[in-house]
Motif scaffolding. Structure first.
Motif, PDB file in Angstrom:
ATOM      1  N   UNK A 195      -4.871   2.900   0.833  1.00  0.00           N
ATOM      2  CA  UNK A 195      -3.777   4.005   0.528  1.00  0.00           C
ATOM      3  C   UNK A 195      -3.922   5.186   0.821  1.00  0.00           C
ATOM      4  N   UNK A 196      -3.070   6.116   1.298  1.00  0.00           N
ATOM      5  CA  UNK A 196      -3.174   7.345   1.326  1.00  0.00           C
ATOM      6  C   UNK A 196      -1.893   8.122   0.764  1.00  0.00           C
ATOM      7  N   UNK A 197      -2.206   8.498  -0.330  1.00  0.00           N
ATOM      8  CA  UNK A 197      -0.757   9.155  -0.915  1.00  0.00           C
ATOM      9  C   UNK A 197      -1.345  10.458  -1.971  1.00  0.00           C
ATOM     10  N   UNK A 198      -0.328  11.407  -2.241  1.00  0.00           N
ATOM     11  CA  UNK A 198      -0.645  12.344  -2.975  1.00  0.00           C
ATOM     12  C   UNK A 198      -0.066  12.372  -4.381  1.00  0.00           C
ATOM     13  N   UNK A 199      -0.689  12.615  -5.349  1.00  0.00           N
ATOM     14  CA  UNK A 199      -0.019  12.706  -6.729  1.00  0.00           C
ATOM     15  C   UNK A 199       1.082  13.696  -6.878  1.00  0.00           C
ATOM     16  N   UNK A 200       1.713  13.315  -7.884  1.00  0.00           N
ATOM     17  CA  UNK A 200       2.761  14.448  -8.353  1.00  0.00           C
ATOM     18  C   UNK A 200       2.244  15.747  -8.638  1.00  0.00           C
ATOM     19  N   UNK A 201       1.113  15.718  -9.187  1.00  0.00           N
ATOM     20  CA  UNK A 201       0.488  17.017  -9.640  1.00  0.00           C
ATOM     21  C   UNK A 201       0.202  17.669  -8.200  1.00  0.00           C
ATOM     22  N   UNK A 202      -0.393  17.051  -7.323  1.00  0.00           N
ATOM     23  CA  UNK A 202      -0.770  17.557  -6.183  1.00  0.00           C
ATOM     24  C   UNK A 202       0.262  18.185  -5.364  1.00  0.00           C
ATOM     25  N   UNK A 203       1.704  17.474  -5.131  1.00  0.00           N
ATOM     26  CA  UNK A 203       2.632  17.835  -4.617  1.00  0.00           C
ATOM     27  C   UNK A 203       3.158  19.273  -5.504  1.00  0.00           C
ATOM     28  N   UNK A 204       3.152  19.133  -6.666  1.00  0.00           N
ATOM     29  CA  UNK A 204       3.826  20.033  -7.536  1.00  0.00           C
ATOM     30  C   UNK A 204       2.878  21.549  -7.008  1.00  0.00           C
ATOM     31  N   UNK A 205       1.305  21.250  -7.015  1.00  0.00           N
ATOM     32  CA  UNK A 205       0.723  22.542  -6.663  1.00  0.00           C
ATOM     33  C   UNK A 205       0.881  22.930  -5.519  1.00  0.00           C
ATOM     34  N   UNK A 217       0.871  -1.317  -0.076  1.00  0.00           N
ATOM     35  CA  UNK A 217      -0.096  -0.013  -0.056  1.00  0.00           C
ATOM     36  C   UNK A 217       0.845   1.199  -0.057  1.00  0.00           C
ATOM     37  N   UNK A 218       0.547   2.201  -0.582  1.00  0.00           N
ATOM     38  CA  UNK A 218       1.344   3.290  -0.968  1.00  0.00           C
ATOM     39  C   UNK A 218       0.756   4.710   0.028  1.00  0.00           C
ATOM     40  N   UNK A 219       2.000   5.391   0.271  1.00  0.00           N
ATOM     41  CA  UNK A 219       1.803   6.647   0.982  1.00  0.00           C
ATOM     42  C   UNK A 219       2.549   7.843   0.839  1.00  0.00           C
ATOM     43  N   UNK A 220       2.411   8.942   1.143  1.00  0.00           N
ATOM     44  CA  UNK A 220       3.253  10.041   0.936  1.00  0.00           C
ATOM     45  C   UNK A 220       3.338  10.823   2.492  1.00  0.00           C
ATOM     46  N   UNK A 221       4.232  10.503   3.216  1.00  0.00           N
ATOM     47  CA  UNK A 221       4.386  10.994   4.507  1.00  0.00           C
ATOM     48  C   UNK A 221       4.815  12.490   4.481  1.00  0.00           C
ATOM     49  N   UNK A 222       4.187  13.535   5.079  1.00  0.00           N
ATOM     50  CA  UNK A 222       4.515  14.677   5.115  1.00  0.00           C
ATOM     51  C   UNK A 222       5.615  15.251   6.266  1.00  0.00           C
ATOM     52  N   UNK A 276       7.323  14.424  -0.679  1.00  0.00           N
ATOM     53  CA  UNK A 276       7.621  14.506  -2.107  1.00  0.00           C
ATOM     54  C   UNK A 276       7.844  13.253  -2.946  1.00  0.00           C
ATOM     55  N   UNK A 277       7.713  12.172  -2.135  1.00  0.00           N
ATOM     56  CA  UNK A 277       7.643  10.788  -2.734  1.00  0.00           C
ATOM     57  C   UNK A 277       6.474   9.857  -2.396  1.00  0.00           C
ATOM     58  N   UNK A 278       6.091   9.142  -3.093  1.00  0.00           N
ATOM     59  CA  UNK A 278       5.112   8.065  -2.970  1.00  0.00           C
ATOM     60  C   UNK A 278       5.843   6.769  -2.504  1.00  0.00           C
ATOM     61  N   UNK A 279       5.639   6.381  -1.317  1.00  0.00           N
ATOM     62  CA  UNK A 279       6.424   5.259  -0.790  1.00  0.00           C
ATOM     63  C   UNK A 279       5.374   4.114  -0.643  1.00  0.00           C
ATOM     64  N   UNK A 280       5.858   2.755  -1.001  1.00  0.00           N
ATOM     65  CA  UNK A 280       5.321   1.664  -0.371  1.00  0.00           C
ATOM     66  C   UNK A 280       5.583   1.596   1.078  1.00  0.00           C
ATOM     67  N   UNK A 281       4.533   1.138   1.807  1.00  0.00           N
ATOM     68  CA  UNK A 281       4.794   0.968   3.068  1.00  0.00           C
ATOM     69  C   UNK A 281       5.831   0.073   3.640  1.00  0.00           C
ATOM     70  N   UNK A 282       6.216  -0.899   2.868  1.00  0.00           N
ATOM     71  CA  UNK A 282       7.752  -1.808   2.921  1.00  0.00           C
ATOM     72  C   UNK A 282       8.732  -1.007   2.902  1.00  0.00           C
TER      73      UNK A 282
END
Length: 291
Positions: free
Chosen positions: A259-269, A168-173, A201-207
């Protein structure tokens, strides 16, 4: 004057520190039993009260220009995540607050029935959007400081526990980035009356998280993965004797199953709007715990 609720929490404390570093007037809403001496020493005005008491909200909002709602549920989503925020919005509007910043959660709009916290956050989002106040809603996907206790255990033992699908993916702030964005939300015109997913800034797998900790602490990880059905079985067993505890585990179950992650476009914005370069999880952990 800023009013910050949850001023002694992981997010609120950082918000107050940043404001005082700028010599901005800030009132921290705290409970008597919380550790608020550091904030007082930094020059913050300390307001001791209960978010569930209307008279305290009335007094806390007096003379306030900006409100940042950064408090958690304390195990009571109905009273604190929901009702306290609704009443705080009402008082902010009644007393002419110019901007209200609400720290919500990514995925609040997905309708997770098993999590009172997610449901409460979504209802508050809708209420704020229709309140007539200028607002900014921030939806963090995962907060780095919440991982610090797990990282400290990893540092000492190499042990890391994953519940549910490790892919599962996450992007931890970074909690520091979130605090800065919360403050700048009242200053940046493009943030007015908008909702922002907030992640690293990165989409991580929980592992991948124990792999990051392995690099930070230079030790091999011992990762234990508990399948979701095992967690559900244990939770159901607890529920036989303690239904309230079973309910309280609903948010953990929601976080573990999705899964709780932000897309690349969302982070860019986000980076463009707030003129910020988001910090990676590895950098955050190295700053706080690295040798």
């Amino acid at each position: 004057m800023f009013l910050v609720t949850g001023a002694t929490g992981q997010i609120g404390r950082r918000i107050v520190r940043l404001l005082r570093d700028e010599e901005q007037p800030v009132r921290g809403f705290v409970r008597l039993e919380s550790n608020y001496s550091e904030l007082e020493q930094r020059g913050a005005e300390i307001f001791i009260g209960e978010l569930t008491e209307e008279k305290d909200l009335v007094k806390a909002c007096q003379g306030v220009k900006y409100v940042i709602s950064a408090h958690g549920s304390g195990g009571n989503a109905q009273a604190l995540d929901y009702r306290a925020n609704i009443d705080l919005i009402d008082q902010a509007k009644a007393q002419g607050v110019e901007h209200f910043v609400f720290i919500s959660v990514l995925g609040a709009q997905r309708g997770y029935e098993d999590s009172p916290t997610f449901k409460a956050k979504r209802e508050v989002e809708k209420y704020l959007q229709n309140s007539g106040l200028n607002y900014t809603i921030l939806q963090p996907s995962g907060i780095a400081s919440n991982l610090l206790p797990l990282a400290e255990r990893f540092r000492d033992t190499g042990f890391y526990l994953i519940i549910g699908d490790p892919k599962n993916r996450t992007s931890i702030v970074s909690t520091d980035d979130l605090a800065k964005i919360a403050i700048d939300a009242v200053r940046v015109e493009a943030a007015k009356n908008k909702t922002f997913p907030v992640g690293g800034p990165e989409i991580l797998k929980r592992e991948e998280i124990p792999e990051i900790l392995s690099r930070v602490f230079n030790r091999d990880p011992l990762t234990v993965n508990v399948p979701l059905f095992v967690f559900d079985t244990l939770r159901d067993g607890v529920g036989v004797f303690d239904p309230e505890t079973k309910k309280s585990l609903g948010t953990l179950r929601t976080l573990s199953a999705n899964e709780f992650f932000c897309t690349e476009d969302e982070i860019n914005e986000l980076e463009s709007t707030f003129n910020i370069k988001m910090e990676s999880l590895e950098s955050f952990m190295t700053r706080y715990l690295g040798t």
